[in-house]
Design a protein around this motif. Sequence first.
Motif, PDB file in Angstrom:
ATOM      1  N   GLY A  66      31.814  33.931  44.250  1.00 44.54           N
ATOM      2  CA  GLY A  66      32.350  33.269  45.435  1.00 44.54           C
ATOM      3  C   GLY A  66      33.675  33.872  45.882  1.00 44.54           C
ATOM      4  N   HIS A  67      34.559  34.134  44.933  1.00 44.53           N
ATOM      5  CA  HIS A  67      35.839  34.751  45.292  1.00 44.53           C
ATOM      6  C   HIS A  67      35.633  36.174  45.793  1.00 44.53           C
ATOM      7  N   TYR A  68      34.739  36.909  45.138  1.00 42.49           N
ATOM      8  CA  TYR A  68      34.432  38.267  45.596  1.00 42.49           C
ATOM      9  C   TYR A  68      33.894  38.227  47.029  1.00 42.49           C
ATOM     10  N   ARG A  69      32.949  37.340  47.293  1.00 43.79           N
ATOM     11  CA  ARG A  69      32.344  37.264  48.632  1.00 43.79           C
ATOM     12  C   ARG A  69      33.372  36.857  49.693  1.00 43.79           C
ATOM     13  N   PRO A  87      45.413  34.711  47.145  1.00 47.60           N
ATOM     14  CA  PRO A  87      44.886  33.647  46.275  1.00 47.60           C
ATOM     15  C   PRO A  87      43.505  33.980  45.684  1.00 47.60           C
ATOM     16  N   HIS A  88      42.654  34.628  46.476  1.00 49.26           N
ATOM     17  CA  HIS A  88      41.319  34.959  45.952  1.00 49.26           C
ATOM     18  C   HIS A  88      41.391  36.030  44.861  1.00 49.26           C
ATOM     19  N   VAL A  89      42.219  37.039  45.057  1.00 52.87           N
ATOM     20  CA  VAL A  89      42.309  38.075  44.030  1.00 52.87           C
ATOM     21  C   VAL A  89      42.984  37.515  42.775  1.00 52.87           C
ATOM     22  N   ALA A  94      42.303  35.560  37.067  1.00 50.70           N
ATOM     23  CA  ALA A  94      42.274  34.478  36.081  1.00 50.70           C
ATOM     24  C   ALA A  94      40.886  34.335  35.462  1.00 50.70           C
ATOM     25  N   LEU A  95      39.851  34.414  36.289  1.00 48.64           N
ATOM     26  CA  LEU A  95      38.485  34.308  35.782  1.00 48.64           C
ATOM     27  C   LEU A  95      38.131  35.501  34.900  1.00 48.64           C
TER      28      LEU A  95
END
Length: 177
Positions: A66-69, A87-89, A94-95
């Motif tokens: 989801g973050h990648y997309r 924020p997404h990167v 963190a993941l």
Amino acid sequence: MKFVISTIAISVILAVAAPVPANAKTKKEAIEGPHGVFHDSAAKSYKSDSARITNFRRREMRSISGHYRSLEAIIRYEAPFQAALSPHVSALQALAAQLPKNFPPGTAMQEGKWGAKTVIWEEPAEFKKHYESFQNSIANLKTSIGAGNRPDMSKALKLVRHECLACHKEFRQRRKR
């Protein structure tokens, strides 16, 4: 026409008022909240720690995706949300840091199922190379986002995707469709 409407109304009333046997399984779970009652599929019952860990791991992988997309939508498809890049990167970082902990011994896929292959635990050094490369690719993406150069961001994003696919090719049994 009145007969049809009356028949339907009576059927609905009987269906709602009919007692439900105590041993009947419900397919939906009622979740009460400040905005009313919502119905959700009943929660699965995971019978073992391995099943619970696998469920968690799959959800973490969906979060990564989801973050990648979202990053892809901004970088490659020019969605106007530049402020969301960082924020997404950061979430991806963190993941990715959590990733090795999501594969404790004994949580490989069951025979005939899809998921994490046993080779993860048979060749831990090879698996480590993959997740470290993934972490490094995300760090490179973060650096390119900081520089603000869209072509560099796009290249770095492709490398992140490549690292995902390379690991999955070696360590994941895909679901048969």
